[in-house]
Design a protein around this motif. Structure first.
Motif, PDB file in Angstrom:
ATOM      1  N   GLY A 213       1.508   2.045   9.876  1.00  0.00           N
ATOM      2  CA  GLY A 213       1.838   0.826   9.142  1.00  0.00           C
ATOM      3  C   GLY A 213       1.431  -0.452   9.846  1.00  0.00           C
ATOM      4  N   CYS A 214       0.498  -0.365  10.816  1.00  0.00           N
ATOM      5  CA  CYS A 214       0.082  -1.565  11.547  1.00  0.00           C
ATOM      6  C   CYS A 214      -1.390  -1.878  11.307  1.00  0.00           C
ATOM      7  CB  CYS A 214       0.281  -1.373  13.050  1.00  0.00           C
ATOM      8  SG  CYS A 214       1.997  -1.356  13.513  1.00  0.00           S
ATOM      9  N   CYS A 215      -1.715  -3.160  11.334  1.00  0.00           N
ATOM     10  CA  CYS A 215      -3.105  -3.582  11.239  1.00  0.00           C
ATOM     11  C   CYS A 215      -3.852  -3.042  12.461  1.00  0.00           C
ATOM     12  CB  CYS A 215      -3.182  -5.107  11.200  1.00  0.00           C
ATOM     13  SG  CYS A 215      -4.869  -5.719  11.379  1.00  0.00           S
ATOM     14  N   SER A 216      -5.008  -2.421  12.218  1.00  0.00           N
ATOM     15  CA  SER A 216      -5.739  -1.776  13.312  1.00  0.00           C
ATOM     16  C   SER A 216      -6.276  -2.768  14.337  1.00  0.00           C
ATOM     17  CB  SER A 216      -6.906  -0.966  12.759  1.00  0.00           C
ATOM     18  OG  SER A 216      -6.418   0.085  11.970  1.00  0.00           O
ATOM     19  N   ILE A 217      -6.412  -4.029  13.963  1.00  0.00           N
ATOM     20  CA  ILE A 217      -6.966  -4.995  14.916  1.00  0.00           C
ATOM     21  C   ILE A 217      -5.882  -5.863  15.557  1.00  0.00           C
ATOM     22  CG2 ILE A 217      -8.556  -6.949  15.188  1.00  0.00           C
ATOM     23  CD1 ILE A 217     -10.353  -5.620  13.108  1.00  0.00           C
ATOM     24  N   CYS A 218      -5.127  -6.615  14.741  1.00  0.00           N
ATOM     25  CA  CYS A 218      -4.157  -7.546  15.358  1.00  0.00           C
ATOM     26  C   CYS A 218      -2.793  -6.902  15.607  1.00  0.00           C
ATOM     27  CB  CYS A 218      -4.015  -8.814  14.522  1.00  0.00           C
ATOM     28  SG  CYS A 218      -3.020  -8.573  13.040  1.00  0.00           S
ATOM     29  N   ARG A 219      -2.595  -5.652  15.128  1.00  0.00           N
ATOM     30  CA  ARG A 219      -1.382  -4.871  15.350  1.00  0.00           C
ATOM     31  C   ARG A 219      -0.174  -5.356  14.554  1.00  0.00           C
ATOM     32  NH1 ARG A 219      -3.096  -0.737  15.992  1.00  0.00           N
ATOM     33  NH2 ARG A 219      -1.109   0.068  16.711  1.00  0.00           N
ATOM     34  N   LYS A 220      -0.400  -6.256  13.609  1.00  0.00           N
ATOM     35  CA  LYS A 220       0.700  -6.752  12.771  1.00  0.00           C
ATOM     36  C   LYS A 220       1.236  -5.619  11.887  1.00  0.00           C
ATOM     37  CE  LYS A 220       1.255  -9.639   8.749  1.00  0.00           C
ATOM     38  NZ  LYS A 220       0.621 -10.488   7.753  1.00  0.00           N
ATOM     39  N   ASN A 221       2.541  -5.621  11.649  1.00  0.00           N
ATOM     40  CA  ASN A 221       3.166  -4.632  10.783  1.00  0.00           C
ATOM     41  C   ASN A 221       2.884  -4.980   9.314  1.00  0.00           C
ATOM     42  OD1 ASN A 221       4.947  -3.075   9.269  1.00  0.00           O
ATOM     43  ND2 ASN A 221       6.553  -3.172  10.832  1.00  0.00           N
ATOM     44  N   VAL A 222       2.249  -4.049   8.588  1.00  0.00           N
ATOM     45  CA  VAL A 222       1.904  -4.355   7.185  1.00  0.00           C
ATOM     46  C   VAL A 222       2.767  -3.566   6.197  1.00  0.00           C
ATOM     47  CG1 VAL A 222      -0.488  -5.029   7.679  1.00  0.00           C
ATOM     48  CG2 VAL A 222       0.016  -2.641   7.164  1.00  0.00           C
ATOM     49  N   THR A 223       3.843  -2.964   6.715  1.00  0.00           N
ATOM     50  CA  THR A 223       4.735  -2.178   5.849  1.00  0.00           C
ATOM     51  C   THR A 223       5.214  -3.004   4.658  1.00  0.00           C
ATOM     52  OG1 THR A 223       5.488  -1.161   7.873  1.00  0.00           O
ATOM     53  CG2 THR A 223       6.747  -0.657   5.917  1.00  0.00           C
ATOM     54  N   GLY A 224       5.579  -4.283   4.929  1.00  0.00           N
ATOM     55  CA  GLY A 224       6.076  -5.159   3.874  1.00  0.00           C
ATOM     56  C   GLY A 224       5.062  -5.340   2.762  1.00  0.00           C
ATOM     57  N   GLU A 225       3.798  -5.566   3.163  1.00  0.00           N
ATOM     58  CA  GLU A 225       2.732  -5.756   2.164  1.00  0.00           C
ATOM     59  C   GLU A 225       2.608  -4.520   1.277  1.00  0.00           C
ATOM     60  OE1 GLU A 225      -1.086  -6.984   3.848  1.00  0.00           O
ATOM     61  OE2 GLU A 225      -0.038  -8.295   5.270  1.00  0.00           O
ATOM     62  N   TRP A 226       2.750  -3.341   1.896  1.00  0.00           N
ATOM     63  CA  TRP A 226       2.608  -2.101   1.123  1.00  0.00           C
ATOM     64  C   TRP A 226       3.770  -1.933   0.152  1.00  0.00           C
ATOM     65  CZ3 TRP A 226       2.731   3.760   2.764  1.00  0.00           C
ATOM     66  CH2 TRP A 226       2.017   4.498   1.833  1.00  0.00           C
ATOM     67  N   ASN A 227       4.991  -2.198   0.671  1.00  0.00           N
ATOM     68  CA  ASN A 227       6.168  -2.065  -0.181  1.00  0.00           C
ATOM     69  C   ASN A 227       6.103  -3.030  -1.354  1.00  0.00           C
ATOM     70  OD1 ASN A 227       7.335  -0.036   1.263  1.00  0.00           O
ATOM     71  ND2 ASN A 227       8.591  -1.390   2.524  1.00  0.00           N
ATOM     72  N   LEU A 228       5.592  -4.215  -1.074  1.00  0.00           N
ATOM     73  CA  LEU A 228       5.573  -5.266  -2.077  1.00  0.00           C
ATOM     74  C   LEU A 228       4.511  -5.022  -3.147  1.00  0.00           C
ATOM     75  CD1 LEU A 228       7.485  -7.665  -1.874  1.00  0.00           C
ATOM     76  CD2 LEU A 228       5.572  -9.052  -1.096  1.00  0.00           C
ATOM     77  N   THR A 229       3.307  -4.644  -2.704  1.00  0.00           N
ATOM     78  CA  THR A 229       2.197  -4.563  -3.653  1.00  0.00           C
ATOM     79  C   THR A 229       1.826  -3.130  -4.007  1.00  0.00           C
ATOM     80  OG1 THR A 229       0.571  -4.520  -1.882  1.00  0.00           O
ATOM     81  CG2 THR A 229       1.169  -6.685  -2.734  1.00  0.00           C
ATOM     82  N   GLY A 230       2.307  -2.155  -3.225  1.00  0.00           N
ATOM     83  CA  GLY A 230       1.969  -0.754  -3.491  1.00  0.00           C
ATOM     84  C   GLY A 230       0.548  -0.409  -3.099  1.00  0.00           C
ATOM     85  N   SER A 231      -0.140  -1.365  -2.448  1.00  0.00           N
ATOM     86  CA  SER A 231      -1.491  -1.015  -1.995  1.00  0.00           C
ATOM     87  C   SER A 231      -1.733  -1.567  -0.590  1.00  0.00           C
ATOM     88  CB  SER A 231      -2.538  -1.550  -2.963  1.00  0.00           C
ATOM     89  OG  SER A 231      -2.536  -2.948  -2.910  1.00  0.00           O
ATOM     90  N   LEU A 232      -2.712  -0.961   0.078  1.00  0.00           N
ATOM     91  CA  LEU A 232      -2.989  -1.316   1.470  1.00  0.00           C
ATOM     92  C   LEU A 232      -4.340  -2.010   1.587  1.00  0.00           C
ATOM     93  CD1 LEU A 232      -2.076   2.101   3.083  1.00  0.00           C
ATOM     94  CD2 LEU A 232      -0.884  -0.039   3.523  1.00  0.00           C
ATOM     95  N   GLY A 233      -4.489  -2.828   2.622  1.00  0.00           N
ATOM     96  CA  GLY A 233      -5.794  -3.409   2.913  1.00  0.00           C
ATOM     97  C   GLY A 233      -6.612  -2.361   3.652  1.00  0.00           C
TER      98      GLY A 233
END
Ligand SMILES: [Zn+2]
Ligand SMILES: [Zn+2]
Length: 304
Positions: A237-257
């Motif tokens: 659930g983390c951005c491969s480059i900056c290591r930011k947690n993207v779990t929220g984005e997935w929960n919110l939009t149902g899709s991943l970058g």
């Protein structure tokens, strides 16, 4: 007044339809996660295969790798267009595994080759209920083919033959499971695929030629949920480059970058091994310019 009522009903129906689509998507995704079969990996042989396949990749680039592209292109190319579960990396691991087995069969002493196969059988968890042949006796009869010991060896050979494909598949599946976490290797592997696509596209099967755009593979825009789920878990659930947690984005939009490690514009492809999760910001910055990834991961714990 009548029109307003009609419009209201239309809006309500539309919202209901959207909610049902979301509910269906949610249940489908849940179902897919639950349906994943739990397997017992063959770690010992899988780790051997990881190290051999990495060694060949970095040290035998000219010899083994060029044969690999020529012999395996038919099996790799579908996944480069549309991601499938048997990836280009499975194909490479399979190539190295069967190459190694064939080499051992030709060059090893019979007893060493026998022991190698037994190690594999044990590691994949198959039960052994045949007595092992005595290689001293086999040496004495010089593999006559007509004595008790030779019959015993024949039983083993049929046993190996019967389970050959399943054993290989489990070892390859295990090696893939481990190597899929090594994103720097995945980048190097996909840079190799990009290089051959750019320089040896004439070897691509004819039916795919018309599907290329300026010699490049078209970007896939649809990601199956088994793939999104796998990438999400691999990248935790983390951005491969900056290591930011993207779990929220997935929960919110149902899709991943989802990002192509080697960009499509640089002859990258859609194989699952060339994909990683990025946050929105990094996805925009990286775009189609760089092959950036990172070797960072979240350990079970840190050492003091
Ligand atoms: Zn014999
Ligand atoms: Zn980021």
């Amino acid at each position: 007044m009548k029109t307003t009522g009609y419009r209201k009903r239309l809006i309500v129906n539309f919202r209901l339809a959207v909610s049902l689509i979301y509910l269906w998507k949610y249940l489908y995704r849940r179902g897919e996660i639950i349906r994943v079969k739990h397997v017992e990996f063959a770690y010992s042989e899988g780790i051997n295969l990881v190290s051999t396949s990495m060694y060949y990749f970095y040290n035998e680039k000219d010899a083994l790798l060029s044969f690999f592209w020529e012999e395996s292109i038919d099996n790799i190319i579908p996944s480069m267009f549309k991601p499938i579960k048997w990836t280009a990396l499975h194909e490479w691991l399979s190539y190295v595994y069967w190459f190694g087995l064939d080499y051992a069969d030709r060059k090893y002493e019979a007893s060493d080759f026998f022991n190698l196969r037994v190690d594999e059988i044990v590691d994949v968890g198959l039960s052994l209920d045949i007595n092992k042949p005595d290689f001293n006796l086999l040496g004495a009869c010089d593999f006559c083919g007509k004595c008790e010991e030779c019959y015993l060896l024949d039983d083993w050979k049929s046993f190996f033959e019967l389970h050959k494909d399943d054993v290989g598949k489990t070892i390859i599946h295990t090696a893939f499971h481990l190597l899929m976490f090594n994103k720097k290797f995945l980048r190097d592997f996909n840079e190799f695929l990009a290089e051959v696509l750019e320089t040896q596209s004439d070897k691509i099967p004819l039916e795919y030629h018309s599907k290329l755009i300026n010699g490049k593979i078209p970007r896939s825009t649809y990601w199956a949920s088994w793939l999104e789920t796998a990438l999400y878990h691999r990248d935790k659930g983390c951005c491969s480059i900056c290591r930011k947690n993207v779990t929220g984005e997935w929960n919110l939009t149902g899709s991943l970058g989802i990002d192509h490690i080697v960009p499509i514009s640089k002859y990258g492809n859609n194989d699952p091994t060339n994909l990683q999760i990025l946050c929105e910001k990094c996805n925009l910055t990286k775009g189609n310019k760089s092959n950036a990834t990172s070797g960072f991961d979240i350990p079970l714990w840190n050492l003091e």
